[in-house]
Design an enzyme around this catalytic site. Structure first.
Site, PDB file in Angstrom:
ATOM      1  N   VAL A  25      11.144  67.721  28.872  1.00 50.68           N
ATOM      2  CA  VAL A  25      12.334  67.739  30.072  1.00 50.68           C
ATOM      3  C   VAL A  25      13.448  68.179  29.424  1.00 50.68           C
ATOM      4  CG1 VAL A  25      13.527  65.391  30.191  1.00 50.68           C
ATOM      5  CG2 VAL A  25      13.770  66.631  32.097  1.00 50.68           C
ATOM      6  N   ASP A  26      13.623  67.849  28.127  1.00 56.27           N
ATOM      7  CA  ASP A  26      15.041  68.290  27.668  1.00 56.27           C
ATOM      8  C   ASP A  26      14.673  69.845  26.921  1.00 56.27           C
ATOM      9  OD1 ASP A  26      17.544  67.710  26.173  1.00 56.27           O
ATOM     10  OD2 ASP A  26      16.547  67.645  24.264  1.00 56.27           O
TER      11      ASP A  26
ATOM     12  N   ASN B 163      17.092  64.358  22.127  1.00 61.07           N
ATOM     13  CA  ASN B 163      16.985  63.513  21.275  1.00 61.07           C
ATOM     14  C   ASN B 163      17.933  63.210  20.675  1.00 61.07           C
ATOM     15  OD1 ASN B 163      17.676  66.304  19.265  1.00 61.07           O
ATOM     16  ND2 ASN B 163      15.680  67.057  20.281  1.00 61.07           N
TER      17      ASN B 163
ATOM     18  N   GLY C 259       7.892  60.289  28.059  1.00 60.97           N
ATOM     19  CA  GLY C 259       7.179  61.690  27.116  1.00 60.97           C
ATOM     20  C   GLY C 259       6.402  61.145  25.876  1.00 60.97           C
ATOM     21  N   VAL C 260       6.915  61.735  24.866  1.00 63.00           N
ATOM     22  CA  VAL C 260       6.227  61.841  23.807  1.00 63.00           C
ATOM     23  C   VAL C 260       7.347  60.986  22.866  1.00 63.00           C
ATOM     24  CG1 VAL C 260       6.529  64.161  23.110  1.00 63.00           C
ATOM     25  CG2 VAL C 260       8.658  63.209  21.966  1.00 63.00           C
ATOM     26  N   TYR C 261       8.006  59.844  23.178  1.00 64.36           N
ATOM     27  CA  TYR C 261       8.724  58.585  23.324  1.00 64.36           C
ATOM     28  C   TYR C 261       7.730  57.559  23.360  1.00 64.36           C
ATOM     29  CZ  TYR C 261      13.377  60.529  21.094  1.00 64.36           C
ATOM     30  OH  TYR C 261      13.669  60.981  20.694  1.00 64.36           O
TER      31      TYR C 261
END
Length: 168
Positions: free
Chosen positions: A33-34, A24, A121-123
């Site tokens: 993954v981050d 982010n 993913g969340v994006y």
């Protein structure tokens, strides 16, 4: 032209010089993954990320890999686009993530690099489109990197990346 491989696995355990994280803008760590890369690299990764942030969508910045296992020496942080339906330049921002990551890798002298599926993913970027953009961009971007490994967390992502890699 680099060799491109698609594998399923844990990106933090790859035997490469560098891993890319889908970050982010704060570079302080997140989920997916981050979060996995930040947990494996230890708290100094967030400290280093915070010192160079913000990172704009489509850009990439590097830090040391800290506690990640050798031979990983660098983490390249790139910020993907948040999917808003596709009419807001999301595809170009995603392609820029891959191009900028390779440019940073070249500046660092990286010979092998592992990428996750950025922004899927969340994006919310559609995984099939993201796989095609990743492969097209990695194939068309000049680089001194010799090995690019696309690391999928799950079987469905691996299948999409493999299908994109098989198409020419």
């Amino acid at each position: 032209m680099p060799k491109i491989e698609v594998v399923r696995g844990d990106i933090t355990r790859e035997q490469v010089d560098c891993v890319v994280t889908a970050a982010n803008e704060s570079l302080l760590g997140g989920g997916g993954v981050d979060g996995a890369i930040h947990r494996a690299a230890g708290p100094r990764l967030a400290e280093a990320g915070g010192a160079i942030s913000p990172c704009e969508p489509g850009d990439a910045m590097a830090t040391p890999a800290f506690d990640l296992n050798a031979p990983i020496k660098h983490v390249i942080h790139t910020v993907g686009p948040i999917w808003e339906g596709g009419a807001f330049g999301e595809a170009e921002v995603l392609a820029s993530c891959y191009r900028r990551s390779l440019a940073v890798a070249d500046e660092l002298g990286v010979r092998s690099i592992a990428f996750p599926a950025i922004a899927t993913g969340v994006y919310g970027f559609p995984a099939d489109q993201a796989a095609r953009i990743a492969l097209d961009t990695l194939r068309s971007t000049p680089t001194a990197v010799e090995l690019i490994r696309l690391v999928a967390f799950d079987e469905s992502t691996r299948d999409l990346l493999s299908a994109a890699a098989a198409s020419r």
